[in-house]
Motif scaffolding. Structure first.
Motif, PDB file in Angstrom:
ATOM      1  N   ASP A 100      28.193 -25.116 -30.421  1.00 41.30           N
ATOM      2  CA  ASP A 100      29.850 -25.787 -31.109  1.00 41.30           C
ATOM      3  C   ASP A 100      29.385 -25.602 -32.579  1.00 41.30           C
ATOM      4  N   SER A 101      29.585 -24.710 -33.311  1.00 38.59           N
ATOM      5  CA  SER A 101      30.516 -24.530 -34.843  1.00 38.59           C
ATOM      6  C   SER A 101      31.045 -24.575 -35.437  1.00 38.59           C
TER       7      SER A 101
ATOM      8  N   ASP B 135      36.283 -22.032 -37.580  1.00 33.12           N
ATOM      9  CA  ASP B 135      35.491 -22.591 -36.653  1.00 33.12           C
ATOM     10  C   ASP B 135      35.791 -22.125 -35.025  1.00 33.12           C
ATOM     11  N   SER B 136      34.154 -21.640 -34.415  1.00 34.00           N
ATOM     12  CA  SER B 136      34.079 -20.282 -33.803  1.00 34.00           C
ATOM     13  C   SER B 136      34.303 -21.256 -32.918  1.00 34.00           C
ATOM     14  N   ALA B 137      34.097 -20.499 -31.314  1.00 37.02           N
ATOM     15  CA  ALA B 137      34.472 -20.812 -29.748  1.00 37.02           C
ATOM     16  C   ALA B 137      32.761 -21.075 -29.509  1.00 37.02           C
ATOM     17  N   SER B 138      33.067 -21.878 -28.349  1.00 36.32           N
ATOM     18  CA  SER B 138      31.575 -22.845 -28.189  1.00 36.32           C
ATOM     19  C   SER B 138      30.778 -20.937 -28.095  1.00 36.32           C
TER      20      SER B 138
ATOM     21  N   LYS C 282      28.863 -28.580 -34.766  1.00 37.63           N
ATOM     22  CA  LYS C 282      29.270 -29.499 -33.987  1.00 37.63           C
ATOM     23  C   LYS C 282      28.660 -30.443 -32.513  1.00 37.63           C
TER      24      LYS C 282
END
Length: 172
Positions: A86-87, A69-72, A167
């Protein structure tokens, strides 16, 4: 004469030796066996297995689906407008031997390397498109392209990319 203390000590030593000769692989795990630091075997099925104690070492890895879960991140469209994206990525270990040699068997290290690949590809894909295309028009195409290109590089890490999703896309 052999006294009971000697028999007890020998029995305990044999029990320790027997216990360190057996290892178990769960259904949610994959494992590799190292002998003096070199990979000897990496194709274990779930169940009980044997090893030489003190010479061979077994490393187990979780083969369930992992999430990165990458940071924005801030990206630039081809219109030179900033967007915050956000991805996340869903992945799992496909080749435990390659995973051990490339990422040291660490899911955190694999996440770091995968994050760099996905962020670079995302930057390239968003840089090719307008703001309208990124927000609604070609979001599915961006995710498909990301998944395809990241999958090729992930094989070098011994992992399989299952899904890449965006996301949120926001203006800063």
């Amino acid at each position: 004469m052999i006294n009971t203390k000697t028999i007890l000590i020998v029995a305990v030593l044999l029990l320790i030796l027997a216990a360190s000769s057996v290892f178990q692989i769960q259904e949610t795990e994959t494992a590799i066996k190292l002998q003096l630091g070199k990979v000897q075997r990496a194709d274990y099925e779930p169940g009980l297995h044997l090893k030489f104690p003190f010479v061979e070492q077994v490393l187990k890895f979780d083969k369930r689906v992992q999430t990165l879960d990458s940071a924005s991140e801030l990206y630039l469209t081809n219109e030179k407008k900033n967007v915050v994206v956000d991805s996340f990525v869903k992945w799992r270990i496909s080749d435990p031997q390659r995973f051990y040699t490339s990422a040291g068997g660490s899911p955190l290290r694999a996440n770091d390397r995968l994050s760099v690949v996905v962020q670079k590809r995302l930057k390239d894909e968003i840089g090719k498109r307008t703001l309208q295309q990124v927000v609604s028009g070609e979001r599915g195409a961006i995710m498909d392209t990301l998944q395809t290109t990241a999958r090729d590089q992930a094989t070098d890490l011994g992992i399989e990319i299952i899904d890449v999703r965006i996301k949120r896309v926001d203006l800063p």
